[in-house]
Enzyme design. Structure first.
Site, PDB file in Angstrom:
ATOM      1  N   HIS A 203       0.813  -1.024  -0.022  1.00 18.43           N
ATOM      2  CA  HIS A 203      -0.056  -0.085   0.102  1.00 18.43           C
ATOM      3  C   HIS A 203       0.844   1.376  -0.113  1.00 18.43           C
ATOM      4  O   HIS A 203       0.425   2.152  -0.533  1.00 18.43           O
ATOM      5  CB  HIS A 203      -1.007   0.029   1.241  1.00 18.43           C
ATOM      6  CG  HIS A 203      -2.091  -0.957   0.875  1.00 18.43           C
ATOM      7  ND1 HIS A 203      -3.013  -1.549   1.856  1.00 18.43           N
ATOM      8  CD2 HIS A 203      -2.759  -1.154  -0.328  1.00 18.43           C
ATOM      9  CE1 HIS A 203      -3.772  -2.294   1.295  1.00 18.43           C
ATOM     10  NE2 HIS A 203      -3.780  -2.307  -0.187  1.00 18.43           N
ATOM     11  N   GLU A 445      -9.708 -20.458 -24.799  1.00 11.45           N
ATOM     12  CA  GLU A 445      -8.575 -20.770 -24.577  1.00 11.45           C
ATOM     13  C   GLU A 445      -8.033 -22.053 -24.875  1.00 11.45           C
ATOM     14  O   GLU A 445      -6.917 -22.533 -24.581  1.00 11.45           O
ATOM     15  CB  GLU A 445      -8.178 -20.176 -23.117  1.00 11.45           C
ATOM     16  CG  GLU A 445      -9.021 -20.642 -22.264  1.00 11.45           C
ATOM     17  CD  GLU A 445      -8.778 -20.045 -20.744  1.00 11.45           C
ATOM     18  OE1 GLU A 445      -7.830 -19.476 -20.527  1.00 11.45           O
ATOM     19  OE2 GLU A 445      -9.696 -20.397 -19.702  1.00 11.45           O
ATOM     20  N   ASP A 469      -3.382 -19.874 -22.305  1.00  6.38           N
ATOM     21  CA  ASP A 469      -3.571 -21.041 -22.446  1.00  6.38           C
ATOM     22  C   ASP A 469      -4.008 -21.809 -23.857  1.00  6.38           C
ATOM     23  O   ASP A 469      -3.510 -22.911 -24.167  1.00  6.38           O
ATOM     24  CB  ASP A 469      -4.968 -21.438 -21.397  1.00  6.38           C
ATOM     25  CG  ASP A 469      -4.656 -21.759 -19.997  1.00  6.38           C
ATOM     26  OD1 ASP A 469      -3.775 -22.519 -19.807  1.00  6.38           O
ATOM     27  OD2 ASP A 469      -5.298 -20.989 -19.136  1.00  6.38           O
ATOM     28  N   CYS A 516      -7.626 -11.238 -23.577  1.00  9.85           N
ATOM     29  CA  CYS A 516      -6.908 -10.895 -22.336  1.00  9.85           C
ATOM     30  C   CYS A 516      -5.870 -11.835 -21.813  1.00  9.85           C
ATOM     31  O   CYS A 516      -5.519 -11.780 -20.643  1.00  9.85           O
ATOM     32  CB  CYS A 516      -8.409 -11.239 -21.250  1.00  9.85           C
ATOM     33  SG  CYS A 516      -8.772 -12.911 -21.078  1.00  9.85           S
TER      34      CYS A 516
HETATM   35  C1  PEP Z   1      -5.208 -17.077 -20.322  1.00  8.09           C
HETATM   36  O1  PEP Z   1      -5.174 -18.217 -20.504  1.00  8.09           O
HETATM   37  O2  PEP Z   1      -4.585 -16.217 -21.408  1.00  8.09           O
HETATM   38  C2  PEP Z   1      -5.646 -16.122 -19.177  1.00  8.09           C
HETATM   39  C3  PEP Z   1      -6.094 -14.773 -19.454  1.00  8.09           C
HETATM   40  O3  PEP Z   1      -5.968 -16.852 -18.156  1.00  8.09           O
HETATM   41  P1  PEP Z   1      -4.982 -17.324 -17.085  1.00  8.09           P
HETATM   42  O4  PEP Z   1      -3.692 -16.613 -17.413  1.00  8.09           O
HETATM   43  O5  PEP Z   1      -5.641 -16.861 -15.680  1.00  8.09           O
HETATM   44  O6  PEP Z   1      -5.091 -18.805 -17.327  1.00  8.09           O
HETATM   45 MG    MG Z   2      -6.334 -19.298 -18.866  1.00  8.62          MG
END
Ligand code: PEP
Ligand code: MG
Length: 591
Positions: A203, A445, A469, A516
């Site tokens: 923090h 994924e 993934d 993402c």
């Molecule tokens: C991914 O697999 O790209 C993802 C964003 O999920 P995590 O990294 O949490 O598996």
């Molecule tokens: Mg993932």
């Protein structure tokens, strides 16, 4: 590089630490003694238990009030990052679980309130540290700050740092600072902060960034080397401090500080502007977060909402699953901090490399291919439904959508939708509010989901590509293997083809598609994704300013031409080279 000792640069003794808040400062050190209060250790008899508990309750009430006064003084002039960290701190001071633990220690160990508090906090902090998760380990310090605050109050001591009146602005040097101590500081009086402990996510560092005070944290043996009044140079960009610097060293720091404040001013001005390509096309950059406290960091970095909230961290380090109410409160806080910006909550992704004793998953030969994520949710439906209900309830407090990880077949997806509808009905019949609009989407994924993207697009409300993934499963490369890292490229042509299939399927069914995974946080790959048609990317907060600049540097036409060239290339290396050749020089924005 992080070292435990000091090294010499000219006359200067340079100490390595961790960059806490970017910026440079040159000034005289002011040592503040924030060492933890001593703990009174007294055994008590049964007839004084009530008095000990009353002593504790009184300290909680007074510390809570003191913090509310600091908070009220900040209202209206402080950033949301500052106020919400202080609010969280008040909640921790007044936490019922802490009170119950203290009461239990007073009764079972027959000790005074101070000692009971120390024992209870030591246990809670140790659990967090043993989790093996650096974020949770960092949160153990928060409990220690709460303890210190309460011990000081019980001893009748002051909680806030008192800076000498009409002294010149100084570099604050301390073992550690609590959130309230840091929040009470101002840029006018404090040139920089240097502490012996802390990390980038502590923090002190978060608040220093919100206050725009340069900070270096985690400098070992700092207090043994620096005295009040020493001239000290603070480099919050690289995480270094220098004592006894030469005139030349100081002049060099001033020059760097000048360049840094130009860049910082540009970034600050950019933060509130829409994120656009040079030709004016908006691209939404959202943040990936794992803990509620990161919501503030996301805002500081200019995120336009959260594109991935990994909720599995709520399930780690405990044997019972979190209750619906506990989850609801946690999700609600994140949704409220971000409102009116959207938050995408992902249902738990446990299994694989994320282990939780809540589920008691049998040992598997290939955990990454085993009972993981949505598969685990469908196998333990009451726990999954509890999470879905908590998420649905949080939707009443802001813009929110729900996303499900590791979907690999349509049958699985239809089962998820059935449970989601059930959760909505249950929330309604329990009399809780919910938004009529909570888009339900899936992560793409697993290669089978990308191959079937058109069918999925017809039945989902959005699709988010998890390239981490997707790379692991498409290229058959363990995502945590350093030895195979050379194979695990999100620029591999096979990955690009799968990503393109998903983007096209989304377009055909008018469903939003985003990325993402880590691919979105790489400047060259982000440009490629824009060229492939994406207008929404989610990444770790710290990558946002750099990706904003990368996108601002190019036009959609350039990105599209690069994507076309990339699809003609045959290896990840070739694609990397062609992107670097086209954009590398422009993205090199220096320090
Ligand atoms: C991914 O697999 O790209 C993802 C964003 O999920 P995590 O990294 O949490 O598996
Ligand atoms: Mg993932």
């Amino acid at each position: 590089m992080r070292g435990d000792g000091a090294h010499q640069v000219g006359t200067a003794q340079v100490l390595d630490g961790i960059p806490g808040s970017a910026g440079y400062a040159v000034g005289h050190a002011l040592i503040v003694d924030t060492r933890r209060s001593g703990v009174v250790r007294r055994h008590v008899t049964t007839d004084s238990i009530a008095a000990e508990l009353a002593h504790f309750d009184d300290a909680v009430a007074r510390a809570g009030n003191e913090l509310r006064v600091v908070l009220a003084a900040k209202q209206g002039q402080a950033s949301r990052a500052e106020t919400s960290i202080l609010e969280a701190y008040v909640l921790m001071v007044e936490d019922e679980t802490l009170r119950a633990a203290v009461e239990h220690k007073i009764q079972s160990a027959g000790v005074c309130a101070e000692w009971a508090l120390d024992l209870a906090v030591a246990e809670m902090a140790a659990q967090l540290r043993q989790s093996g998760d650096p974020y949770l380990a960092e949160r153990s310090h928060d409990f220690e700050f709460v303890e210190d605050r309460l011990l000081r109050t019980m001893a009748g001591k002051q909680g806030a740092i008192v800076l000498p009146k009409d002294g010149a602005p100084a570099v604050l040097v301390a073992h550690d600072l609590s959130p309230a101590e840091t929040a009470g500081l101002s840029r006018e009086r404090v040139l920089a902060i240097v502490t012996e402990v802390g990390t980038r996510t502590s923090h002190t560092a978060i608040l220093a960034r919100a206050l725009e005070i340069p900070a270096v944290v985690g400098v070992p043996n700092l207090l043994a080397r620096v005295g009040s009044g020493d001239l000290i140079v603070v480099d919050g960009v690289h995480g270094r401090v220098a004592i006894t610097p030469s005139a030349e060293f100081i002049a060099d720091t001033h020059a760097r500080a000048g360049r840094f404040s130009d860049v910082a001013r540009n970034r600050r001005e950019a933060r509130d502007r829409p994120i656009q390509t040079r030709c004016g096309q908006t691209v939404e950059l959202r943040a990936n977060i794992e803990l509620p406290s990161e919501a503030e960091v996301a805002l500081e970095q200019g995120a336009r909402g959260v594109g991935l909230y990994r909720t599995e961290f709520l399930y780690l380090d405990r044997s019972e699953p979190p209750s619906e109410d506990e989850q609801y409160e946690t999700y609600r806080r994140v949704v409220e901090v971000l409102a009116p910006l959207p938050v995408t909550l992902r249902t738990f992704d446990i299994g694989g490399d994320k282990f939780s004793s809540v589920f008691q998953v049998p040992a598997e030969m290939n955990p990454a291919l085993g009972l993981r994520a949505v598969r685990l949710g469908l196998a333990r439906q009451p726990i999954f439904l509890t999470q879905l209900r908590a998420m649905v309830r949080a939707s009443a407090h802001g813009r929110m959508r729900i996303m499900v990880p590791m979907i690999s077949s349509l049958g699985e997806w239809r089962e998820v939708k059935r449970l989601y509808e059930q959760a909505r009905r249950e929330v309604e019949s329990a009399g809780h509010a919910q938004s009529p609009q909570i888009p339900l989407g899936m992560m793409v994924e697993v290669p089978s989901a990308a191959v079937m993207a058109e069918e999925f697009a017809a039945e989902t409300e959005f699709m988010s590509i998890g390239t981490n993934d997707l790379v692991q499963y498409t290229l058959a490369v363990d995502r945590s293997s350093p030895e195979l890292a050379y194979l695990a490229s999100f620029l591999d042509p096979a990955i690009l083809r799968l990503v393109r299939m998903v983007i096209r399927a989304g377009k055909k069914c008018a469903r939003p598609v985003l990325v993402c995974g880590a691919m979105a946080s790489d400047p060259l790959a982000a440009i490629l994704l824009v060229g492939m048609g994406l207008r929404e990317l989610s990444m770790e907060s710290s990558a946002i300013p750099e990706i904003r600049e990368a996108i601002g540097n190019i036009t959609v036409a350039e990105a599209e031409a690069a994507a076309e060239a990339a699809f003609a290339a045959e290896t990840a290396k070739d694609i990397e080279h062609l992107l670097a050749e086209r954009f590398g020089e422009r993205l090199d924005i220096g320090e």
